[in-house]
Scaffold this motif. Structure first.
Motif, PDB file in Angstrom:
ATOM      1  N   ASP A 108       0.809  -1.224   0.000  1.00 55.21           N
ATOM      2  CA  ASP A 108       0.000   0.000   0.000  1.00 55.21           C
ATOM      3  C   ASP A 108       0.840   1.271   0.000  1.00 55.21           C
ATOM      4  OD1 ASP A 108      -2.191  -1.649   0.064  1.00 55.21           O
ATOM      5  OD2 ASP A 108      -2.716  -1.217   2.153  1.00 55.21           O
ATOM      6  N   ASN A 109       2.022   1.219   0.591  1.00 53.58           N
ATOM      7  CA  ASN A 109       2.800   2.441   0.774  1.00 53.58           C
ATOM      8  C   ASN A 109       4.144   2.439   0.074  1.00 53.58           C
ATOM      9  OD1 ASN A 109       0.858   3.780   2.425  1.00 53.58           O
ATOM     10  ND2 ASN A 109       1.357   2.291   4.006  1.00 53.58           N
ATOM     11  N   GLY A 110       4.346   1.526  -0.848  1.00 54.37           N
ATOM     12  CA  GLY A 110       5.553   1.563  -1.665  1.00 54.37           C
ATOM     13  C   GLY A 110       5.543   2.837  -2.487  1.00 54.37           C
ATOM     14  N   SER A 111       6.599   3.618  -2.400  1.00 53.43           N
ATOM     15  CA  SER A 111       6.609   4.944  -3.029  1.00 53.43           C
ATOM     16  C   SER A 111       7.220   4.936  -4.427  1.00 53.43           C
ATOM     17  CB  SER A 111       7.370   5.927  -2.138  1.00 53.43           C
ATOM     18  OG  SER A 111       8.714   5.522  -2.001  1.00 53.43           O
ATOM     19  N   TYR A 112       7.269   3.805  -5.048  1.00 52.54           N
ATOM     20  CA  TYR A 112       7.862   3.669  -6.376  1.00 52.54           C
ATOM     21  C   TYR A 112       6.777   3.297  -7.383  1.00 52.54           C
ATOM     22  CZ  TYR A 112       7.386  -1.117  -4.819  1.00 52.54           C
ATOM     23  OH  TYR A 112       6.872  -2.285  -4.318  1.00 52.54           O
ATOM     24  N   THR A 113       7.084   3.476  -8.650  1.00 54.39           N
ATOM     25  CA  THR A 113       6.174   3.045  -9.707  1.00 54.39           C
ATOM     26  C   THR A 113       6.528   1.616 -10.062  1.00 54.39           C
ATOM     27  OG1 THR A 113       6.036   5.283 -10.563  1.00 54.39           O
ATOM     28  CG2 THR A 113       5.380   3.514 -12.052  1.00 54.39           C
ATOM     29  N   ASN A 161      15.414  -9.001  -7.336  1.00 52.24           N
ATOM     30  CA  ASN A 161      16.826  -8.703  -7.110  1.00 52.24           C
ATOM     31  C   ASN A 161      17.135  -7.206  -7.123  1.00 52.24           C
ATOM     32  OD1 ASN A 161      16.452  -8.306  -9.824  1.00 52.24           O
ATOM     33  ND2 ASN A 161      18.154  -9.584 -10.477  1.00 52.24           N
ATOM     34  N   TYR A 162      16.229  -6.388  -7.600  1.00 52.23           N
ATOM     35  CA  TYR A 162      16.472  -4.948  -7.660  1.00 52.23           C
ATOM     36  C   TYR A 162      15.794  -4.181  -6.515  1.00 52.23           C
ATOM     37  CZ  TYR A 162      11.954  -5.272 -10.063  1.00 52.23           C
ATOM     38  OH  TYR A 162      10.657  -5.559 -10.393  1.00 52.23           O
ATOM     39  N   ALA A 163      15.214  -4.868  -5.559  1.00 47.17           N
ATOM     40  CA  ALA A 163      14.520  -4.204  -4.445  1.00 47.17           C
ATOM     41  C   ALA A 163      15.462  -3.294  -3.654  1.00 47.17           C
ATOM     42  CB  ALA A 163      13.877  -5.234  -3.530  1.00 47.17           C
ATOM     43  N   ALA A 164      16.647  -3.766  -3.354  1.00 49.45           N
ATOM     44  CA  ALA A 164      17.609  -2.952  -2.596  1.00 49.45           C
ATOM     45  C   ALA A 164      18.021  -1.717  -3.397  1.00 49.45           C
ATOM     46  CB  ALA A 164      18.835  -3.782  -2.227  1.00 49.45           C
ATOM     47  N   TYR A 165      18.147  -1.859  -4.692  1.00 51.84           N
ATOM     48  CA  TYR A 165      18.491  -0.735  -5.552  1.00 51.84           C
ATOM     49  C   TYR A 165      17.408   0.341  -5.487  1.00 51.84           C
ATOM     50  CZ  TYR A 165      19.214   1.965  -9.834  1.00 51.84           C
ATOM     51  OH  TYR A 165      19.382   2.977 -10.727  1.00 51.84           O
ATOM     52  N   VAL A 166      16.151  -0.075  -5.531  1.00 54.03           N
ATOM     53  CA  VAL A 166      15.027   0.863  -5.471  1.00 54.03           C
ATOM     54  C   VAL A 166      15.025   1.573  -4.120  1.00 54.03           C
ATOM     55  CG1 VAL A 166      12.498   1.070  -5.529  1.00 54.03           C
ATOM     56  CG2 VAL A 166      13.663  -0.433  -7.159  1.00 54.03           C
ATOM     57  N   GLU A 167      15.250   0.824  -3.038  1.00 59.36           N
ATOM     58  CA  GLU A 167      15.337   1.435  -1.693  1.00 59.36           C
ATOM     59  C   GLU A 167      16.497   2.426  -1.637  1.00 59.36           C
ATOM     60  OE1 GLU A 167      14.068   1.235   1.638  1.00 59.36           O
ATOM     61  OE2 GLU A 167      12.433  -0.154   1.243  1.00 59.36           O
ATOM     62  N   ALA A 168      17.645   2.057  -2.211  1.00 57.79           N
ATOM     63  CA  ALA A 168      18.827   2.921  -2.174  1.00 57.79           C
ATOM     64  C   ALA A 168      18.597   4.226  -2.934  1.00 57.79           C
ATOM     65  CB  ALA A 168      20.036   2.188  -2.748  1.00 57.79           C
ATOM     66  N   LYS A 169      17.694   4.220  -3.875  1.00 58.83           N
ATOM     67  CA  LYS A 169      17.342   5.425  -4.626  1.00 58.83           C
ATOM     68  C   LYS A 169      16.399   6.334  -3.838  1.00 58.83           C
ATOM     69  CE  LYS A 169      19.294   5.234  -8.694  1.00 58.83           C
ATOM     70  NZ  LYS A 169      20.146   6.308  -9.162  1.00 58.83           N
ATOM     71  N   GLY A 170      16.029   5.900  -2.630  1.00 55.38           N
ATOM     72  CA  GLY A 170      15.198   6.733  -1.772  1.00 55.38           C
ATOM     73  C   GLY A 170      13.720   6.382  -1.780  1.00 55.38           C
ATOM     74  N   TYR A 171      13.369   5.284  -2.438  1.00 51.05           N
ATOM     75  CA  TYR A 171      11.965   4.864  -2.478  1.00 51.05           C
ATOM     76  C   TYR A 171      11.690   3.850  -1.373  1.00 51.05           C
ATOM     77  CZ  TYR A 171      11.977   7.055  -7.054  1.00 51.05           C
ATOM     78  OH  TYR A 171      12.087   7.948  -8.078  1.00 51.05           O
ATOM     79  N   ASN A 172      10.469   3.854  -0.903  1.00 54.13           N
ATOM     80  CA  ASN A 172      10.054   2.924   0.137  1.00 54.13           C
ATOM     81  C   ASN A 172       9.611   1.608  -0.496  1.00 54.13           C
ATOM     82  OD1 ASN A 172       8.991   1.669   2.421  1.00 54.13           O
ATOM     83  ND2 ASN A 172       7.047   2.753   2.243  1.00 54.13           N
TER      84      ASN A 172
END
Length: 127
Positions: free
Chosen positions: A38-43, A97-108
């Motif tokens: 519900d609160n993932g801040s990425y597309t 496998n790219y979840a950590a990358y998305v988090e590192a970019k500042g997305y939840n």
């Protein structure tokens, strides 16, 4: 004789406590999945990242419950499970496998779910 009865009583209390704590960990795991979806801040163009979020509750290395296990997160969960052979454990993962990358970019992706889980369990069981 009294000692034996006390041991039985203590064992029952311990069993009830472990059962209640396990159930609470399961509830928190389910809430983590909901929170991250519900609160993932990425597309999430493909839906893969949100659908890869899963949890497992272990008690002394044995699965007590799991939610949303699929091909994207199963291997990751197995690796983490091996590190926790004892105790009551809640594991929450985003299997892509790219979840950590998305988090590192500042997305939840999982950070708000992790924070929520920590707060709930701290309130229940202390620091």
């Amino acid at each position: 004789m009294i000692e034996g009865k006390l041991n039985i009583a203590f064992d029952r209390i311990k069993e009830q406590y472990i059962k209640a704590a396990t159930q609470k960990f399961i509830e928190v795991g389910e809430r983590c999945i909901t929170e991250s979806r519900d609160n993932g801040s990425y597309t999430d163009r493909t839906g893969n990242l949100r659908s890869s979020v899963a949890y497992v509750v272990l008690l002394d290395g044995v699965v007590q419950s799991q939610g949303n296990i699929n091909k994207h997160n199963k291997e990751q969960i197995e690796k983490i499970k091996a590190k926790y052979p004892k105790g009551l454990v809640l594991i929450v993962v985003a299997g892509m496998n790219y979840a950590a990358y998305v988090e590192a970019k500042g997305y939840n992706v999982l950070s708000s779910a992790e924070l929520m889980a920590e707060n709930i369990l701290k309130q229940l069981y202390g620091s």
